[in-house]
Enzyme design. Structure first.
Site, PDB file in Angstrom:
ATOM      1  N   LYS A  45     -18.721 124.442  10.289  1.00 18.55           N
ATOM      2  CA  LYS A  45     -18.344 123.725   9.076  1.00 18.55           C
ATOM      3  C   LYS A  45     -18.624 122.226   9.183  1.00 18.55           C
ATOM      4  O   LYS A  45     -18.515 121.485   8.217  1.00 18.55           O
ATOM      5  CB  LYS A  45     -16.871 123.983   8.747  1.00 18.55           C
ATOM      6  N   LYS A  64     -12.732 125.496  -5.788  1.00 21.27           N
ATOM      7  CA  LYS A  64     -11.455 124.900  -6.214  1.00 21.27           C
ATOM      8  C   LYS A  64     -11.658 123.439  -6.591  1.00 21.27           C
ATOM      9  O   LYS A  64     -11.105 122.955  -7.585  1.00 21.27           O
ATOM     10  CB  LYS A  64     -10.420 125.002  -5.088  1.00 21.27           C
ATOM     11  N   HIS A 115     -18.344 139.307   5.530  1.00 23.88           N
ATOM     12  CA  HIS A 115     -17.945 137.916   5.306  1.00 23.88           C
ATOM     13  C   HIS A 115     -18.640 136.903   6.192  1.00 23.88           C
ATOM     14  O   HIS A 115     -18.364 135.710   6.077  1.00 23.88           O
ATOM     15  CB  HIS A 115     -16.429 137.764   5.508  1.00 23.88           C
ATOM     16  N   LYS A 160     -10.476 122.524   5.273  1.00 20.05           N
ATOM     17  CA  LYS A 160     -10.860 123.903   5.586  1.00 20.05           C
ATOM     18  C   LYS A 160     -10.576 124.110   7.068  1.00 20.05           C
ATOM     19  O   LYS A 160     -10.254 123.144   7.774  1.00 20.05           O
ATOM     20  CB  LYS A 160     -12.347 124.151   5.287  1.00 20.05           C
ATOM     21  N   ARG A 161     -10.676 125.360   7.560  1.00 24.35           N
ATOM     22  CA  ARG A 161     -10.483 125.566   8.980  1.00 24.35           C
ATOM     23  C   ARG A 161     -11.446 124.682   9.783  1.00 24.35           C
ATOM     24  O   ARG A 161     -12.571 124.420   9.350  1.00 24.35           O
ATOM     25  CB  ARG A 161     -10.698 127.040   9.334  1.00 24.35           C
ATOM     26  N   THR A 200     -14.844 129.118  -0.717  1.00 20.58           N
ATOM     27  CA  THR A 200     -14.124 129.164  -1.989  1.00 20.58           C
ATOM     28  C   THR A 200     -13.448 127.821  -2.239  1.00 20.58           C
ATOM     29  O   THR A 200     -13.162 127.475  -3.381  1.00 20.58           O
ATOM     30  CB  THR A 200     -13.054 130.281  -1.994  1.00 20.58           C
TER      31      THR A 200
HETATM   32  C1  LIG Z   1      -9.391 128.066  -0.212  1.00 18.41           C
HETATM   33  C2  LIG Z   1      -8.744 127.874   1.091  1.00 18.41           C
HETATM   34  C3  LIG Z   1      -9.485 127.994   2.265  1.00 18.41           C
HETATM   35  C4  LIG Z   1     -10.962 128.283   2.274  1.00 18.41           C
HETATM   36  O1  LIG Z   1     -11.651 127.054   2.239  1.00 18.41           O
HETATM   37  P1  LIG Z   1     -13.215 126.961   2.588  1.00 18.41           P
HETATM   38  O2  LIG Z   1     -13.542 125.538   2.311  1.00 18.41           O
HETATM   39  O3  LIG Z   1     -13.904 127.886   1.633  1.00 18.41           O
HETATM   40  O4  LIG Z   1     -13.370 127.337   3.996  1.00 18.41           O
HETATM   41  C5  LIG Z   1      -8.847 127.790   3.474  1.00 18.41           C
HETATM   42  N1  LIG Z   1      -7.537 127.478   3.528  1.00 18.41           N
HETATM   43  C6  LIG Z   1      -6.791 127.342   2.414  1.00 18.41           C
HETATM   44  C7  LIG Z   1      -5.355 126.989   2.539  1.00 18.41           C
HETATM   45  C8  LIG Z   1      -7.360 127.540   1.155  1.00 18.41           C
HETATM   46  O5  LIG Z   1      -6.608 127.414   0.068  1.00 18.41           O
END
Ligand SMILES: *Cc1c(COP(=O)(O)O)cnc(C)c1O
Length: 834
Positions: free
Chosen positions: A576, A682, A378, A570-571, A678
């Site tokens: 990032k 979305k 990952h 995101k985190r 991911t």
């Molecule tokens: C999808 C998701 C992530 C992953 O987001 P990235 O932008 O791909 O890092 C992190 N936290 C939550 C709550 C998510 O639904």
């Protein structure tokens, strides 16, 4: 009125749903409505033990959850019975994280009983969407990796794979985030406080796990014991009667645990000491993309692996194929996927079982182990790669250490045979790293001990072959694969975005698209259709209004629904590059202040995300965002054009609310650092446009939709590597860019922290004196230029909507059902029955 209700209940009147939170596809059926009412009343009375006068909303939520759960049980038992009778190859997904979010809404959706349930509760004077808010998220994950496991298990049920998820039932999931004066504060996530209506304890399937001790005459002795007690959660496929199982292990102390203390007569001390054993499943480690070599974490990893492997083997020993062929059939009947190296102790543990307990020789054991296991990588970030100190490993798992040494010895012999005399390569490829305290490289162990290793997006899968695993790729090229990530369209579109779902249903009747997102390509022909464009615009506006209400209620901030909703959730991690987004906001702020009469395209910049509690730099980035937000929102001249909102406690259930309301998705990691992402998918699925770098799955998103439908900026991977090789100097960019210089000087000089001018000196240092590892300054101007282009397009709503429709219509590949079918076909050799 009553007549109308009956008609609605029979599905005779296609009316807009009773609330915005439900799509037309779940129309109520009368018989089911009566059944749900009866079941709800029964559970409220007999299971919760309350009547309507004293029941709380939590009680109502639990009663309806159990009524819905009842409808899963029959399908669940039939599915498992069928697996036992037909003895198909099974898939086991091992993950330290399962970021499931809420279950009630998803279960209703997959059962096709949203309409009946809503109607039943409505007739009882209750609102299902309100009750759903009382369910705690199952937050047993940090971010993308844990959420991927959750999307995968949904897809495995939907495509009809005989699959089982295995994880840990943490008593505390990812911490609850609060802001205190703009700083992150962590609070415990006591998600099981009111009980969990979705889990069923299975104490009869408890496993005994051993740790510590030593090896004597080849035997692992004097071990300490802990019990692993399973809790099962049903995982329904989408309207296909398949219900698979997510089995989570909880640690429990055996009676013998403190036998010493009992024998010494220290009864109280012995019982209190049980906590030490039970601590194993106490709490999720809150690190994302970061390795922290703590003993308790290693215990968690072994606890999951040992309990799950024992359970898997126990199950297969009851199957008819076992009676005929014994262990020889195991790799034909079981495929075990390791979600990152976190469960990679499965390699030595399966070897230990085969050799020490089953009496197999090394070669046969190795063949069974490697052909059963496979591994997903990952990340390429060095600080995230697991390298356990040998000393710690030896203390907890002395027998496993011997096996790892033997695995490495044989591996080294194989390298020598293939590359005689290449001693550099030999030492590079050792699973045991020498120097400065020996460590075990779990990634290397996982490659050597499995038959397949995959990256999670095309770019990432190429990168691991060229960088971190180059030597291993040269030796075992046939093991390396790509499986581009995906997301489940059920949770992330049908559940999260009923407004858009209804529009798609109108254009694509029947439900085929819900499992085959490639069907959405048929929407391309409506990309210029005025009515469809207006409908898409209205759906987005409706979703934006919901978020406006949420922000007004939670934060007392009034948003402009027509401003561009620009979202970075995101985190929080330096790679990032939330800081790059901050530099853009500050640039805009300065431009607005310098040009009081100029018109700007109004924006609402939204952030969400937690950082690891010990990550100092990330904590300061959070504080900086909150300070920038305060200044912008409280200056009328600025807030007209720029508002900033940082959502507290970003999590799955909040993501479901925010993402459908977003116009612009920020996916701006340094090229080569985000394995896939991911979140990016979305947003695309929900008709947001993306501003992003050529990183992770963004590359494939651009390929699917065409570069004309995405805002790509910045260096690509080759350019990042070239600049690094040439010697990157952030000062060159600082010296040659006045607007950038102004932003950075403001951060250094305390403009954004007048209460403490040196508050953000760490941020300045990171960028200007410590080399700007993630090359924000190099990508700054390209990002700013691209944001101007975004403004321009947003002002041309026709163009914007056309691009949004092309995004939605190009999403096909990013369905996790597609990802799972590829794993099944190319790694697991398992049959999808749907
Ligand atoms: C999808 C998701 C992530 C992953 O987001 P990235 O932008 O791909 O890092 C992190 N936290 C939550 C709550 C998510 O639904």
């Amino acid at each position: 009125m009553a007549e109308n209700k009956v008609q609605q209940a029979r599905g005779m009147v296609r009316r807009p749903s009773l609330r915005k939170g439900i799509s037309l596809r779940g129309m109520p059926e009368l018989e089911n409505v009566e059944e749900v009412k009866a079941s709800f009343n029964r559970h409220l009375h007999f299971t919760v033990g309350k009547d309507r006068n004293v029941a709380t909303n939590i009680d109502f939520m639990q009663a309806i959850s159990m009524a819905v759960r009842d409808q899963l049980i029959g399908k669940w038992m039939r599915t498992q019975q069928n697996y036992h009778e037909t003895d198909p190859k099974r898939v086991y997904y091992l993950s330290l994280e399962w970021y499931m979010g809420r279950t009630l809404g998803n279960a209703m959706l997959n059962l096709g009983i949203q309409g009946s349930t809503e109607e039943a509760l409505n007739q009882l004077g209750l609102a299902i969407d309100e009750l759903e808010e009382y369910e705690e998220d199952a937050g047993l994950g940090n971010g993308g990796l844990g959420r991927l496991a959750a999307c995968f298990i949904d897809s495995m049920s939907t495509v009809g794979l005989p699959a089982h998820g295995y994880g840990i039932r943490y008593e505390y999931g990812i911490f609850k985030q609060e802001f205190v004066d703009g700083w992150q504060r962590e609070l415990p996530d006591n998600w099981l406080r009111y009980g969990n209506p979705w889990e069923i304890q299975r104490p009869e399937s408890t496993q005994n796990i051993r740790m510590y001790g030593h090896v004597s005459n080849g035997k692992w002795v004097d071990t300490k014991q802990v019990l692993a007690v399973p809790y099962d959660t049903p995982v329904p496929g989408y309207k296909n009667d398949v219900v698979n199982t997510l089995r989570l292990w909880s640690a429990s102390a055996p009676v013998e645990f403190q036998l010493d203390s009992f024998n010494r007569g220290d009864y109280m001390g012995a019982v209190i000491e049980n906590n030490v054993a039970e601590d194993i499943s106490r709490v999720l480690y809150p690190n994302d993309n970061f390795f922290e070599g703590k003993e308790l974490r290693l215990k968690q990893q072994y606890f999951l692996v040992a309990a799950s492997l024992a359970d898997i083997i126990r199950r297969h020993k009851t199957e008819p194929s076992w009676k005929e062929r014994g262990w020889a059939c195991f790799p034909d009947k079981a495929a075990i996927q390791l979600n990152d190296t976190h469960p990679s102790l499965a390699v030595p543990e399966l070897m230990r079982i085969l050799i020490d307990e089953e009496g197999k020789d090394w070669d046969e054991s190795w063949k069974i182990t490697t052909s059963t296991l496979s591994y997903t990588n990952h990340t390429v970030l060095p600080e995230a790669l697991e390298r356990w100190p040998v000393s710690l490993f030896e203390k907890l798992l002395p027998r496993h250490l011997q096996l790892v040494y033997e695995i490495n010895h044989r591996h080294m012999e194989a390298v020598k045979a293939k590359y005689p005399g290449d001693n550099d390569r030999l030492s590079r490829m050792s699973i045991i790293e020498e120097g400065g305290g020996k460590r075990i490289h779990m990634g290397y162990l996982a490659i050597v001990g499995t038959h397949a290793v995959n990256g999670v997006a095309a770019l990432h899968s190429e990168l691991i072959k060229k960088t971190i695993f180059k030597d291993f790729y040269e030796m075992y090229p046939e093991r390396f694969q790509n499986k581009t990530n995906g997301i489940t369209p059920r949770r992330w579109l049908i559940k999260a975005n009923p407004a858009l779902t209804n529009l798609i249903d109108e254009k694509l009747p029947g439900e085929k698209w819900a499992t085959d997102l490639y069907e959405l390509a048929k929407l391309k022909k409506f990309a210029d259709d005025k009515d469809f464009m207006r409908s898409i615009q209205n759906a987005k506006r409706e979703n934006k209004l919901s978020v406006c209400r949420l922000v007004a209620e939670e934060y007392g901030i009034e948003l402009d629904v027509d401003s561009m909703f620009d979202c970075h959730v995101k985190r929080i991690h330096e790679y990032k590059r939330q800081l790059l987004n901050v530099l853009h906001m500050i640039t805009r702020y300065n431009e607005i202040k310098a040009n009081p009469d100029k018109e700007f395209t109004p924006r609402t910049v939204m952030f969400g995300g937690k950082c690891a509690p010990g990550y100092e730099m990330a904590k300061r980035i959070i504080k900086l965002i909150n300070n920038v937000a305060d200044k912008c929102n409280n200056d009328p001249a600025v807030s007209k054009y720029l508002k900033v909102v940082y959502f507290e406690n970003y999590r799955v259930s909040l993501a479901e609310k925010i993402i459908p309301a977003v116009d612009l998705s920020e996916q701006i990691s340094t090229a080569g650092t985000e394995a896939s992402g991911t979140g990016n998918m979305k947003f695309m699925l929900n008709g947001s446009l993306t501003i992003g770098t050529m990183d992770g799955a963004n590359v494939e998103m651009a390929e699917e939709m065409g570069l004309e439908n995405i805002f790509i900026f910045g260096m690509d991977v080759d350019e990042v590597h070239a600049l690094g090789a040439k010697g990157y100097n952030p000062h060159e960019f600082y010296d040659n860019n006045a607007t950038l210089r102004e932003c950075l000087d403001q951060i250094r000089d305390g403009f954004w922290s007048p209460e403490d001018p040196s508050m953000f000196s760490m941020i300045w240092d990171t960028l200007m004196t410590r080399g700007d590892q993630y090359m924000l300054l190099a990508d700054y101007q390209s990002y700013i230029d691209k944001q101007r282009e975004v403004d321009e397009v947003y002002r041309d709503q026709k163009k914007w909507l056309k691009m949004a429709i092309h995004n939605i219509a190009s999403i096909g590949k990013f369905n996790s059902d597609r990802t799972i079918r590829e794993y099944a076909e190319e790694i697991w050799g398992a049959q999808c029955r749907n």
